[in-house]
Design a protein around this motif. Structure first.
Motif, short mmCIF file in Angstrom:
data_model
loop_
_atom_site.label_atom_id
_atom_site.label_comp_id
_atom_site.label_asym_id
_atom_site.label_seq_id
_atom_site.Cartn_x
_atom_site.Cartn_y
_atom_site.Cartn_z
N GLY A 110 -50.77 17.31 -54.98
CA GLY A 110 -51.49 18.41 -55.60
C GLY A 110 -52.40 17.99 -56.74
O GLY A 110 -53.24 18.77 -57.19
N GLU A 111 -52.24 16.75 -57.21
CA GLU A 111 -53.08 16.26 -58.31
C GLU A 111 -53.87 15.01 -57.92
O GLU A 111 -55.09 14.98 -58.00
N ARG A 112 -53.17 13.98 -57.50
CA ARG A 112 -53.84 12.76 -57.06
C ARG A 112 -53.34 12.36 -55.69
O ARG A 112 -52.17 12.07 -55.51
N GLU A 113 -54.25 12.40 -54.72
CA GLU A 113 -53.90 12.00 -53.36
C GLU A 113 -54.37 10.57 -53.13
O GLU A 113 -55.40 10.14 -53.66
N LEU A 114 -53.64 9.82 -52.33
CA LEU A 114 -54.01 8.45 -52.02
C LEU A 114 -55.13 8.42 -50.99
O LEU A 114 -55.24 9.31 -50.16
N ASN A 115 -55.98 7.38 -51.08
CA ASN A 115 -57.02 7.24 -50.07
C ASN A 115 -56.44 6.59 -48.82
O ASN A 115 -55.26 6.19 -48.78
N LEU A 116 -57.26 6.44 -47.80
CA LEU A 116 -56.77 5.96 -46.51
C LEU A 116 -56.23 4.54 -46.60
O LEU A 116 -55.20 4.22 -45.98
N LEU A 117 -56.87 3.67 -47.35
CA LEU A 117 -56.38 2.30 -47.50
C LEU A 117 -55.03 2.27 -48.19
O LEU A 117 -54.12 1.53 -47.78
N GLU A 118 -54.87 3.08 -49.22
CA GLU A 118 -53.60 3.12 -49.94
C GLU A 118 -52.48 3.66 -49.04
O GLU A 118 -51.35 3.16 -49.08
N LEU A 119 -52.78 4.67 -48.24
CA LEU A 119 -51.78 5.20 -47.31
C LEU A 119 -51.39 4.14 -46.28
O LEU A 119 -50.20 4.01 -45.93
N SER A 120 -52.37 3.39 -45.81
CA SER A 120 -52.08 2.34 -44.84
C SER A 120 -51.21 1.25 -45.45
O SER A 120 -50.26 0.76 -44.81
N CYS A 121 -51.50 0.88 -46.69
CA CYS A 121 -50.70 -0.14 -47.37
C CYS A 121 -49.27 0.36 -47.62
O CYS A 121 -48.31 -0.41 -47.51
N ALA A 122 -49.14 1.63 -47.94
CA ALA A 122 -47.81 2.21 -48.10
C ALA A 122 -47.04 2.14 -46.79
O ALA A 122 -45.84 1.84 -46.76
N GLY A 123 -47.73 2.41 -45.69
CA GLY A 123 -47.11 2.31 -44.38
C GLY A 123 -46.68 0.88 -44.06
O GLY A 123 -45.59 0.66 -43.51
#
Length: 322
Positions: A110-123
Motif C-alpha cells: 500500500g505504500e512501496r511496491e517492489l519493481n519487477l526485478l526486485e520481485l524476481s530476485c525475491a523469487g
C-alpha cells in the motif's frame, strides 16, 4: 481465518491440481533423463569419454507408449505421494521466505511496491531456500519413478523408499543427493517463474485498475508462460539432478563432474533430453496452478471482503516442482 492461511490453502489447491495433471509427463521426463545412467554403475571420473549405452527410448512419445505398454498406465504415477507431500512443504516455505525477502527488500504493502526485478530476485532467494525442503521429496520421487529399470533398488512404497535410502546412504548422502543441482534449478527457475508471471499480469492491468481486475485468461496465460520459463532457465541442472538422485552410485560425485560427463558423452542434446515434453506439459499445468490459486483466493474474498492476498502484494506461494 488469517490472510496467510488463506494464501497457503489457495496455493496448495493450485499446486495439487497442477501436479496431478503433469505427473505422468514428469515420469516420462525422468525416464528419458536417466535411461543411460541406470543399467550399470557410472564410469569413474577419470574416464568421462567412455562410450555410453544406446538410448532405451527414441523420444518422449516412444517412452510414454513403451512405459504404458510394458508397465501399465499406473506406472506413470509411481512416486506420486512424494511430490504431493513435497508441494505442501514447498508452498509453506515459499510463502514464508518470499514474504520475508520482499520485506527485506523494502516492500510496504500500500505504500512501496517492489519493481519487477526486485520481485524476481525475491523469487530467486525463495527458490534457494525451498530447495533444502524439496530435495528429499525429489530423491524419493525419482527413485520411485525409475525403480522398474534394470539394476535399480526396488521399494514397497513411499515410506519404504525413505527408510531404505536413509538406512543405506544416510540423510546427507541419501535424501540430499543432488542438492547442488536443485539449487541451480530453483534459483534461476524461480527468478523467471515469479518474474514472468508478474510481468504478464502487470502488462494486462487496465488503465486505472489493479491486479484484481484481471480475468482468468490472464492468469492462464501468465501461468503458462511462467511454467515454460521456469523449466527453460537451467534445464541441464535438472538432468544432472535426476541422474544423481536415481542412482545411489552417484552419491559421491560432484555436480560438475556429472555435468561434464553427460556433456562429453552425449553433448548438449543429452543435457536437454526431455526438455520438449517438460516445456509442453509445463504450460497447461502451471496455467492450472495459477488459475486454481486465483480462483480459490477469489472464493475467500467473497466470504471475507477484507482478504489481502498475493494478487495485490505478491505472486503467491504456489508449487511448481517436478
Amino acid at each position: 481465518m488469517a490472510d496467510g492461511y488463506k494464501d497457503f490453502i489457495a496455493g496448495t489447491v493450485g499446486g495439487f491440481s497442477g501436479k496431478l495433471l503433469d505427473y505422468p509427463f514428469d515420469t516420462v521426463k525422468v525416464l528419458l533423463q536417466t535411461q543411460n545412467s541406470l543399467s550399470s554403475s557410472p564410469p569413474p571420473p577419470k574416464n568421462p569419454l567412455a562410450a555410453s549405452s544406446p538410448p532405451v527410448y527414441r523420444g518422449a512419445i516412444h517412452c510414454l507408449t513403451h512405459t504404458v505398454r510394458t508397465r501399465g498406465v499406473l506406472s506413470l504415477y509411481n512416486g506420486l505421494p512424494s511430490p504431493l507431500l513435497g508441494s505442501m512443504a514447498e508452498n509453506a516455505v515459499l510463502f514464508l521466505s518470499y514474504g520475508y525477502v520482499k520485506k527485506a527488500l523494502g516492500e510496504i504493502p500500500g505504500e512501496r511496491e517492489l519493481n519487477l526485478l526486485e520481485l524476481s530476485c525475491a523469487g530467486a532467494a525463495a527458490g534457494g531456500i525451498v530447495s533444502f525442503v524439496l530435495n528429499p521429496f525429489e530423491v524419493v520421487k525419482v527413485q520411485m519413478q525409475v525403480m522398474s529399470s534394470a539394476n535399480v533398488r526396488q521399494y514397497g512404497g513411499f515410506v519404504d523408499c525413505v527408510v531404505q535410502t536413509v538406512r543405506n546412504e544416510g540423510i546427507a548422502r541419501g535424501l540430499y543427493r543432488g542438492q547442488t543441482s536443485l539449487l541451480l534449478r530453483e534459483i534461476p527457475g524461480n527468478f523467471c517463474w515469479y518474474g514472468v508471471y508478474e510481468g504478464v499480469c502487470l502488462s494486462r492491468i487496465p488503465d486505472g485498475g489493479t491486479k484484481r481486475d484481471l480475468g482468468a485468461s490472464t492468469h492462464l496465460a501468465g501461468g503458462a508462460a511462467a511454467g515454460v520459463a521456469y523449466w527453460t532457465a537451467f534445464y541441464p541442472a535438472d538432468t544432472v539432478g535426476s541422474r544423481m538422485r536415481a542412482n545411489p552410485d552417484y552419491a559421491s560425485r560432484r555436480f560438475w563432474d556429472v555435468f561434464l560427463e553427460v556433456y562429453k558423452k552425449e553433448g548438449v542434446a543429452g543435457l536437454y533430453r526431455g526438455w520438449g515434453i517438460t516445456a509442453l506439459r509445463a504450460a497447461p499445468s502451471h496455467a492450472l496452478i495459477f488459475a486454481m490459486y486465483e480462483q480459490t483466493m477469489g472464493m475467500f474474498r467473497r466470504w471475507d471482503p477484507e482478504t489481502v492476498d498475493s494478487i495485490d502484494k505478491r505472486s503467491g506461494s504456489i508449487s511448481h516442482s517436478s
